[in-house]
Design a protein around this motif. Sequence first.
Motif, PDB file in Angstrom:
ATOM      1  N   GLU A  43       1.147  16.366  25.879  1.00 43.13           N
ATOM      2  CA  GLU A  43       2.463  16.053  25.310  1.00 43.13           C
ATOM      3  C   GLU A  43       2.331  15.111  24.114  1.00 43.13           C
ATOM      4  OE1 GLU A  43       6.503  16.232  24.740  1.00 43.13           O
ATOM      5  OE2 GLU A  43       5.287  17.469  26.046  1.00 43.13           O
ATOM      6  N   GLN A  44       1.406  14.165  24.191  1.00 39.11           N
ATOM      7  CA  GLN A  44       1.192  13.227  23.085  1.00 39.11           C
ATOM      8  C   GLN A  44       0.482  13.894  21.911  1.00 39.11           C
ATOM      9  OE1 GLN A  44      -0.956  10.373  25.414  1.00 39.11           O
ATOM     10  NE2 GLN A  44       0.821   9.045  25.658  1.00 39.11           N
ATOM     11  N   GLU A  45      -0.188  15.000  22.137  1.00 38.14           N
ATOM     12  CA  GLU A  45      -0.859  15.740  21.076  1.00 38.14           C
ATOM     13  C   GLU A  45       0.113  16.624  20.293  1.00 38.14           C
ATOM     14  OE1 GLU A  45      -3.986  15.861  19.804  1.00 38.14           O
ATOM     15  OE2 GLU A  45      -4.562  14.187  21.089  1.00 38.14           O
ATOM     16  N   ARG A  46       1.272  16.920  20.873  1.00 39.96           N
ATOM     17  CA  ARG A  46       2.242  17.792  20.212  1.00 39.96           C
ATOM     18  C   ARG A  46       2.809  17.113  18.965  1.00 39.96           C
ATOM     19  NH1 ARG A  46       7.412  18.525  23.115  1.00 39.96           N
ATOM     20  NH2 ARG A  46       8.391  17.717  21.275  1.00 39.96           N
ATOM     21  N   VAL A  47       2.836  17.840  17.870  1.00 40.47           N
ATOM     22  CA  VAL A  47       3.339  17.321  16.597  1.00 40.47           C
ATOM     23  C   VAL A  47       4.714  17.918  16.337  1.00 40.47           C
ATOM     24  CG1 VAL A  47       2.952  17.284  14.105  1.00 40.47           C
ATOM     25  CG2 VAL A  47       1.025  17.012  15.663  1.00 40.47           C
ATOM     26  N   THR A  48       5.673  17.065  16.008  1.00 44.69           N
ATOM     27  CA  THR A  48       7.020  17.489  15.635  1.00 44.69           C
ATOM     28  C   THR A  48       7.146  17.359  14.120  1.00 44.69           C
ATOM     29  OG1 THR A  48       7.887  16.684  17.737  1.00 44.69           O
ATOM     30  CG2 THR A  48       9.484  17.066  15.984  1.00 44.69           C
ATOM     31  N   ALA A  49       7.687  18.374  13.480  1.00 41.63           N
ATOM     32  CA  ALA A  49       7.780  18.387  12.018  1.00 41.63           C
ATOM     33  C   ALA A  49       9.228  18.513  11.560  1.00 41.63           C
ATOM     34  CB  ALA A  49       6.973  19.549  11.459  1.00 41.63           C
ATOM     35  N   LEU A  50       9.523  17.863  10.432  1.00 36.24           N
ATOM     36  CA  LEU A  50      10.806  18.020   9.746  1.00 36.24           C
ATOM     37  C   LEU A  50      10.507  18.386   8.295  1.00 36.24           C
ATOM     38  CD1 LEU A  50      12.894  14.937  10.951  1.00 36.24           C
ATOM     39  CD2 LEU A  50      13.261  17.328  11.553  1.00 36.24           C
ATOM     40  N   CYS A  51      11.196  19.412   7.788  1.00 36.77           N
ATOM     41  CA  CYS A  51      11.024  19.798   6.386  1.00 36.77           C
ATOM     42  C   CYS A  51      11.597  18.691   5.494  1.00 36.77           C
ATOM     43  CB  CYS A  51      11.709  21.134   6.123  1.00 36.77           C
ATOM     44  SG  CYS A  51      13.517  21.078   6.149  1.00 36.77           S
ATOM     45  N   PRO A  52      11.282  18.704   4.202  1.00 31.37           N
ATOM     46  CA  PRO A  52      11.781  17.650   3.316  1.00 31.37           C
ATOM     47  C   PRO A  52      13.308  17.507   3.320  1.00 31.37           C
ATOM     48  CG  PRO A  52      10.061  18.885   2.222  1.00 31.37           C
ATOM     49  CD  PRO A  52      10.358  19.594   3.511  1.00 31.37           C
ATOM     50  N   ASP A  53      14.029  18.631   3.377  1.00 27.83           N
ATOM     51  CA  ASP A  53      15.494  18.565   3.365  1.00 27.83           C
ATOM     52  C   ASP A  53      16.040  17.904   4.628  1.00 27.83           C
ATOM     53  OD1 ASP A  53      15.543  19.825   0.893  1.00 27.83           O
ATOM     54  OD2 ASP A  53      15.749  21.825   1.780  1.00 27.83           O
ATOM     55  N   CYS A  54      15.519  18.284   5.791  1.00 28.51           N
ATOM     56  CA  CYS A  54      15.981  17.694   7.050  1.00 28.51           C
ATOM     57  C   CYS A  54      15.553  16.234   7.162  1.00 28.51           C
ATOM     58  CB  CYS A  54      15.459  18.496   8.239  1.00 28.51           C
ATOM     59  SG  CYS A  54      16.261  20.115   8.412  1.00 28.51           S
ATOM     60  N   ALA A  55      14.359  15.913   6.687  1.00 33.63           N
ATOM     61  CA  ALA A  55      13.898  14.522   6.713  1.00 33.63           C
ATOM     62  C   ALA A  55      14.822  13.653   5.866  1.00 33.63           C
ATOM     63  CB  ALA A  55      12.457  14.431   6.204  1.00 33.63           C
ATOM     64  N   ARG A  56      15.177  14.134   4.676  1.00 29.45           N
ATOM     65  CA  ARG A  56      16.097  13.393   3.801  1.00 29.45           C
ATOM     66  C   ARG A  56      17.458  13.222   4.468  1.00 29.45           C
ATOM     67  NH1 ARG A  56      13.767  15.694  -0.434  1.00 29.45           N
ATOM     68  NH2 ARG A  56      15.004  17.539  -0.354  1.00 29.45           N
ATOM     69  N   LEU A  57      17.939  14.273   5.104  1.00 34.03           N
ATOM     70  CA  LEU A  57      19.236  14.228   5.784  1.00 34.03           C
ATOM     71  C   LEU A  57      19.228  13.166   6.884  1.00 34.03           C
ATOM     72  CD1 LEU A  57      22.053  15.558   6.217  1.00 34.03           C
ATOM     73  CD2 LEU A  57      20.926  17.047   7.866  1.00 34.03           C
ATOM     74  N   HIS A  58      18.159  13.108   7.677  1.00 32.41           N
ATOM     75  CA  HIS A  58      18.080  12.131   8.759  1.00 32.41           C
ATOM     76  C   HIS A  58      17.958  10.705   8.224  1.00 32.41           C
ATOM     77  CE1 HIS A  58      18.122  14.834  12.152  1.00 32.41           C
ATOM     78  NE2 HIS A  58      17.262  15.615  11.531  1.00 32.41           N
ATOM     79  N   VAL A  59      17.227  10.520   7.142  1.00 33.25           N
ATOM     80  CA  VAL A  59      17.117   9.184   6.542  1.00 33.25           C
ATOM     81  C   VAL A  59      18.478   8.733   6.028  1.00 33.25           C
ATOM     82  CG1 VAL A  59      16.163   7.890   4.598  1.00 33.25           C
ATOM     83  CG2 VAL A  59      14.674   9.321   5.986  1.00 33.25           C
ATOM     84  N   ARG A  60      19.199   9.621   5.371  1.00 31.71           N
ATOM     85  CA  ARG A  60      20.534   9.263   4.865  1.00 31.71           C
ATOM     86  C   ARG A  60      21.484   8.937   6.008  1.00 31.71           C
ATOM     87  NH1 ARG A  60      20.563  13.981   0.519  1.00 31.71           N
ATOM     88  NH2 ARG A  60      19.416  12.925  -1.117  1.00 31.71           N
ATOM     89  N   ASP A  61      21.374   9.667   7.108  1.00 31.89           N
ATOM     90  CA  ASP A  61      22.219   9.415   8.272  1.00 31.89           C
ATOM     91  C   ASP A  61      21.950   8.014   8.825  1.00 31.89           C
ATOM     92  OD1 ASP A  61      24.105  10.178  10.321  1.00 31.89           O
ATOM     93  OD2 ASP A  61      22.383  10.394  11.664  1.00 31.89           O
ATOM     94  N   VAL A  62      20.691   7.639   8.933  1.00 31.21           N
ATOM     95  CA  VAL A  62      20.335   6.301   9.436  1.00 31.21           C
ATOM     96  C   VAL A  62      20.804   5.231   8.450  1.00 31.21           C
ATOM     97  CG1 VAL A  62      18.399   4.768   9.938  1.00 31.21           C
ATOM     98  CG2 VAL A  62      18.405   7.086  10.826  1.00 31.21           C
ATOM     99  N   GLU A  63      20.591   5.462   7.162  1.00 29.77           N
ATOM    100  CA  GLU A  63      21.021   4.478   6.151  1.00 29.77           C
ATOM    101  C   GLU A  63      22.527   4.274   6.191  1.00 29.77           C
ATOM    102  OE1 GLU A  63      19.401   6.152   2.601  1.00 29.77           O
ATOM    103  OE2 GLU A  63      17.547   4.995   2.779  1.00 29.77           O
ATOM    104  N   ALA A  64      23.300   5.343   6.437  1.00 28.16           N
ATOM    105  CA  ALA A  64      24.755   5.238   6.472  1.00 28.16           C
ATOM    106  C   ALA A  64      25.239   4.379   7.634  1.00 28.16           C
ATOM    107  CB  ALA A  64      25.370   6.633   6.548  1.00 28.16           C
ATOM    108  N   ARG A  65      24.442   4.290   8.680  1.00 31.65           N
ATOM    109  CA  ARG A  65      24.826   3.499   9.856  1.00 31.65           C
ATOM    110  C   ARG A  65      24.457   2.031   9.719  1.00 31.65           C
ATOM    111  NH1 ARG A  65      22.883   7.510  14.684  1.00 31.65           N
ATOM    112  NH2 ARG A  65      23.808   9.379  13.812  1.00 31.65           N
ATOM    113  N   MET A  66      23.660   1.693   8.734  1.00 28.92           N
ATOM    114  CA  MET A  66      23.226   0.303   8.559  1.00 28.92           C
ATOM    115  C   MET A  66      24.340  -0.540   7.942  1.00 28.92           C
ATOM    116  SD  MET A  66      19.381   1.053   7.194  1.00 28.92           S
ATOM    117  CE  MET A  66      18.808  -0.608   7.276  1.00 28.92           C
ATOM    118  N   ASP A  67      24.311  -1.823   8.235  1.00 32.48           N
ATOM    119  CA  ASP A  67      25.292  -2.736   7.651  1.00 32.48           C
ATOM    120  C   ASP A  67      25.058  -2.843   6.164  1.00 32.48           C
ATOM    121  OD1 ASP A  67      26.523  -3.323  10.056  1.00 32.48           O
ATOM    122  OD2 ASP A  67      25.137  -4.974  10.498  1.00 32.48           O
ATOM    123  N   PRO A  68      26.153  -2.966   5.374  1.00 30.90           N
ATOM    124  CA  PRO A  68      26.011  -3.081   3.919  1.00 30.90           C
ATOM    125  C   PRO A  68      25.389  -4.399   3.511  1.00 30.90           C
ATOM    126  CG  PRO A  68      28.332  -3.045   4.556  1.00 30.90           C
ATOM    127  CD  PRO A  68      27.517  -2.909   5.782  1.00 30.90           C
TER     128      PRO A  68
END
Length: 68
Positions: A43-68
């Motif tokens: 299970e620890q050897e399994r690699v999970t991947a996100l394409c550049p578009d999905c990675a960017r989307l998730h980063v923006r989602d996290v940034e939007a939740r942060m305090d200004p």
Amino acid sequence: MPTVPDQLSCAGCGRKGTAADVATGWSLSSQPRATGRTQRTPEQERVTALCPDCARLHVRDVEARMDP
């Protein structure tokens, strides 16, 4: 550290990629090895991947939740 598989599949949208595509912005992750252990479980050897578009989307989602 787990090895990068030859064929990648985005966990977000299903987009396909190759190990060479990692240099173009793919995000890879795996579960950490337990402290004090020298071996990794399958299970620890399994690699999970996100394409550049999905990675960017998730980063923006996290940034939007942060305090200004």
